[in-house]
Design an enzyme around this catalytic site. Structure first.
Site, mmCIF file in Angstrom:
data_model
loop_
_atom_site.group_PDB
_atom_site.id
_atom_site.type_symbol
_atom_site.label_atom_id
_atom_site.label_comp_id
_atom_site.label_asym_id
_atom_site.label_seq_id
_atom_site.Cartn_x
_atom_site.Cartn_y
_atom_site.Cartn_z
ATOM 1 N N GLN A 263 -10.290 -3.532 -3.471
ATOM 2 C CA GLN A 263 -11.598 -3.137 -2.984
ATOM 3 C C GLN A 263 -12.512 -3.292 -4.224
ATOM 4 O OE1 GLN A 263 -12.655 -1.477 0.161
ATOM 5 N NE2 GLN A 263 -14.733 -1.938 -0.702
ATOM 6 N N ASP B 26 -16.799 8.046 -2.265
ATOM 7 C CA ASP B 26 -15.730 7.855 -1.662
ATOM 8 C C ASP B 26 -15.347 9.098 -0.813
ATOM 9 O OD1 ASP B 26 -13.376 6.850 -0.384
ATOM 10 O OD2 ASP B 26 -12.078 6.523 -2.365
ATOM 11 N N ARG C 181 -14.257 -7.906 1.434
ATOM 12 C CA ARG C 181 -12.849 -7.670 1.163
ATOM 13 C C ARG C 181 -12.037 -9.097 1.771
ATOM 14 N NH1 ARG C 181 -10.378 -2.918 0.933
ATOM 15 N NH2 ARG C 181 -8.645 -4.178 0.408
ATOM 16 N N CYS D 229 -16.693 2.283 -0.150
ATOM 17 C CA CYS D 229 -15.323 1.540 0.420
ATOM 18 C C CYS D 229 -15.154 1.434 1.910
ATOM 19 C CB CYS D 229 -14.173 1.555 -0.428
ATOM 20 S SG CYS D 229 -13.420 3.238 -0.219
ATOM 21 N N HIS E 280 -7.200 0.976 -6.881
ATOM 22 C CA HIS E 280 -7.716 0.310 -5.507
ATOM 23 C C HIS E 280 -8.401 -0.895 -6.045
ATOM 24 C CE1 HIS E 280 -7.818 -0.829 -1.443
ATOM 25 N NE2 HIS E 280 -8.876 -0.053 -0.993
ATOM 26 N N ARG F 237 0.827 -1.188 -0.025
ATOM 27 C CA ARG F 237 0.079 -0.017 0.106
ATOM 28 C C ARG F 237 0.934 1.241 0.050
ATOM 29 N NH1 ARG F 237 -5.563 1.765 3.178
ATOM 30 N NH2 ARG F 237 -6.247 0.179 1.643
#
Ligand code: CP
Ligand code: NVA
Length: 300
Positions: free
Chosen positions: A131, A216, A284, A256, A128, A101
């Site tokens: 996700q 988001d 996830r 998310c 991402h 990440r």
């Protein structure tokens, strides 16, 4: 065989993505112990905070019979100047896969170029994919195939939005993006998406008739100092009940997480009957397990 990485959704074929979505739901239903990753180790290097990504990979590895080692750059030699390329070569001789990440997307690309084992993008400033894999699993579980559906992205043209642009192409849906001027996704990614993407600055028309509405945060990790300026720019882009009312009656809402109630989404929508954010978060775990099984067993 060349090593497979998962840096963006385009690293898998549409068939492989559909397989992973199905497999994630199968693993979710599995009751008996299943340990295909016995004795396998996952390395995890995170430059940014995480709850879901970290826990889903660590718990997923344990549940599949393996183990995970979490490293923040502060605790490794990376912060003392050891080159990323050296770290990639060393770590990938010791572990079976690596999740990164990072701020810069280029960091995961450079790491993968020097890694002997699969590298997974656990979020960068540009994408991402893990996700969005879980989001797609969630849509399929609630509503069936997303092909031919209308998805509305309302808010920042950020890493999540850009992975949605790739998902639209891979899984054949239409993504209507509504963002404030100046906060669009990269022009090249919009161009690549062709007829799968429609860009506007109008949340109401983006939401009209949509089967899925997604948003988001307005300021992503690393943009904290822009919070005030972004809050001003994003006025009118909150997903409220009025926005949801434009969508199809069976429309779902996704985020998310972490969410900021009263900013990008109202508390009423986040906690409302169309919201599937808790299933999305749970998935996830299942999606990451399907991905780990795929990358750490089938191809290596
Ligand atoms: N959605 C998501 O990636 O959450 P975390 O930042 O908690 O990992
Ligand atoms: N766009 C957000 C996603 C967090 C999971 C960020 O990058 O901070």
């Amino acid at each position: 065989m060349t090593v497979r990485h998962f840096l963006t959704l385009k690293d898998l074929s549409p068939e492989e993505l559909r397989f992973l979505i199905r497999r994630a739901s199968e693993l979710k239903r599995l009751k008996e112990p299943y340990a295909p990753l016995k004795h396998k180790v996952l390395g995890m290097i995170f430059e940014k905070a995480s709850t879901r990504t970290r826990v889903s990979f660590e718990a997923g590895m344990v549940q599949l019979g393996g183990a995970a080692i979490f490293l923040s750059p502060r605790d490794s030699q990376l912060d003392r100047g050891e080159p990323l390329e050296d770290t990639a070569r060393v770590l990938s001789r010791m572990v079976d896969g690596v999740v990164l990440r990072t701020h810069r997307h280029d960091t995961v690309v450079r790491f993968a170029a020097y890694s002997r084992v699969p590298v997974i993008n656990g979020l960068t400033d540009r994408f991402h994919p893990c996700q969005v894999l879980a989001d797609m699993q969630t849509y399929f579980e609630h509503r069936g195939d997303i092909a031919g559906r209308k998805v509305a992205w309302i808010g920042d043209g950020n890493n999540m939005c850009q992975s949605y642009l790739e998902a639209a192409q891979q899984l054949d849906f239409e993504l209507h993006i509504a963002c404030p001027p100046g906060y669009e996704p990269e022009a090249e990614l919009i161009r690549e998406a062709g007829a799968h993407a429609v860009l506007s600055h109008d949340p109401i028309s983006a939401a009209r008739g949509a089967d899925l509405i997604v948003t988001d945060v307005w300021a992503s990790m690393g943009q904290e100092q822009e919070q005030a300026q972004r809050t001003a720019a994003f006025q009118g882009f909150t997903v409220t009940s009025e926005v949801m009312a434009q969508a199809a009656p069976e429309a779902l809402f996704m985020h998310c997480l972490p969410a900021h109630r009263g900013e990008e989404v109202s508390a009423e929508v986040l906690e409302g009957p169309q919201s599937v954010v808790w299933d999305e978060a749970e998935n996830r775990l299942h999606a990451q397990k399907a991905l780990l099984e795929f990358l750490l067993t089938a191809h290596n």
